[in-house]
Design a protein around this motif. Structure first.
Motif, mmCIF file in Angstrom:
data_model
loop_
_atom_site.group_PDB
_atom_site.id
_atom_site.type_symbol
_atom_site.label_atom_id
_atom_site.label_comp_id
_atom_site.label_asym_id
_atom_site.label_seq_id
_atom_site.Cartn_x
_atom_site.Cartn_y
_atom_site.Cartn_z
ATOM 1 N N ARG A 195 0.510 -1.022 0.184
ATOM 2 C CA ARG A 195 0.214 0.026 -0.095
ATOM 3 C C ARG A 195 0.419 1.359 0.281
ATOM 4 O O ARG A 195 0.725 2.211 -0.431
ATOM 5 N N GLU A 196 2.649 1.063 0.498
ATOM 6 C CA GLU A 196 2.671 2.308 0.813
ATOM 7 C C GLU A 196 3.234 3.125 -1.456
ATOM 8 O O GLU A 196 2.866 4.137 -0.873
ATOM 9 N N LYS A 197 3.279 1.875 -1.576
ATOM 10 C CA LYS A 197 3.428 2.068 -3.187
ATOM 11 C C LYS A 197 2.504 2.531 -4.275
ATOM 12 O O LYS A 197 2.831 2.812 -5.381
ATOM 13 N N GLU B 205 -2.725 -7.211 1.951
ATOM 14 C CA GLU B 205 -1.272 -6.349 1.889
ATOM 15 C C GLU B 205 -0.409 -7.971 2.749
ATOM 16 O O GLU B 205 0.534 -6.861 3.235
ATOM 17 N N THR C 219 -0.779 3.908 -5.739
ATOM 18 C CA THR C 219 -1.741 5.369 -5.810
ATOM 19 C C THR C 219 -2.594 5.191 -6.080
ATOM 20 O O THR C 219 -3.299 6.267 -7.230
ATOM 21 N N ARG D 122 -7.601 5.345 2.124
ATOM 22 C CA ARG D 122 -6.585 5.948 2.447
ATOM 23 C C ARG D 122 -5.822 5.294 3.938
ATOM 24 O O ARG D 122 -6.208 5.779 5.069
ATOM 25 N N LYS D 123 -4.992 5.200 3.703
ATOM 26 C CA LYS D 123 -3.414 4.598 5.001
ATOM 27 C C LYS D 123 -2.052 5.402 5.113
ATOM 28 O O LYS D 123 -2.154 6.038 5.693
ATOM 29 N N TYR D 124 -2.030 6.245 3.337
ATOM 30 C CA TYR D 124 -0.958 6.827 3.272
ATOM 31 C C TYR D 124 -2.084 8.163 1.841
ATOM 32 O O TYR D 124 -2.500 7.843 2.193
ATOM 33 N N GLU D 125 -0.260 8.980 1.306
ATOM 34 C CA GLU D 125 -1.583 9.636 0.753
ATOM 35 C C GLU D 125 -1.385 9.639 0.025
ATOM 36 O O GLU D 125 -2.926 10.801 -0.805
ATOM 37 N N LYS D 126 -1.493 8.886 -0.828
ATOM 38 C CA LYS D 126 -2.361 8.390 -2.511
ATOM 39 C C LYS D 126 -3.078 7.392 -2.800
ATOM 40 O O LYS D 126 -3.338 6.937 -4.036
ATOM 41 N N ASP D 127 -2.744 6.221 -1.981
ATOM 42 C CA ASP D 127 -2.869 4.905 -1.909
ATOM 43 C C ASP D 127 -4.591 4.355 -2.029
ATOM 44 O O ASP D 127 -5.172 5.191 -1.507
#
Ligand code: SF4
Ligand code: SF4
Length: 143
Positions: free
Chosen positions: A49-51, A128, A53, A74-79
């Motif tokens: 998920r970190e990667k 995940e 977009t 969402r967990k990160y900025e763009k996922d």
């Protein structure tokens, strides 16, 4: 068929049988043991998920509509969160090829059988992680 040719054939068969006695067996004690699967095995997926977009290219590439994306999760900025339906997936690998961000991979876990069909619907949390050690899981289930 003459006596000597029959004898010759028996000798050939016995030679083959005895040579096999000292070979390693071709089989393994599945499900307690497993073979090393090839590097390019297309087993169940793992979503990094970190990667991710949230581009949804994996969803578009899937010919059997086995992936659902939830961009609101969402967990990160763009996922985004992905849901996999393994009652539909044919392990063609097109979703992994379509992901340009190295956020989706196949693992070598190929034995996905479950006692209930619903368990083949993988939620984002499950996709995940490798949620079980396949050998450990099989051992506890079949023993
Ligand atoms: S491996 Fe193929 S069938 Fe399975 S989710 Fe990916 S694109 Fe769809
Ligand atoms: S897994 Fe890859 S292809 Fe799918 S939404 Fe994320 S970045 Fe896009």
């Amino acid at each position: 068929m003459g006596f000597f040719s029959t004898l010759g054939e028996i000798f050939t068969i016995l030679k083959h049988v005895f040579s096999q006695v000292f070979e390693r067996p071709f089989t393994v004690l599945y499900p307690y043991e497993d073979r090393e699967h090839p590097e390019r095995t297309r087993g169940r997926h793992i979503h990094i998920r970190e990667k991710c977009t949230a581009c949804a290219q994996c969803v578009r590439a899937c010919p059997v509509v086995a992936i659902r994306i939830d961009k609101s999760d969402r967990k990160y900025e763009k996922d985004a969160a992905l849901y996999f339906d393994y009652t539909r997936c044919i392990f063609c690998g097109l979703c992994v090829q379509a992901c340009r961000f190295n956020a989706l991979f196949h693992t070598k876990v190929v034995d996905l059988s479950e006692p209930e069909r619903e368990r083949l619907h993988y939620d984002p949390e499950r996709i995940e992680t490798l949620d079980r050690d396949p050998l450990e899981w099989r051992g506890s289930r079949f023993r």
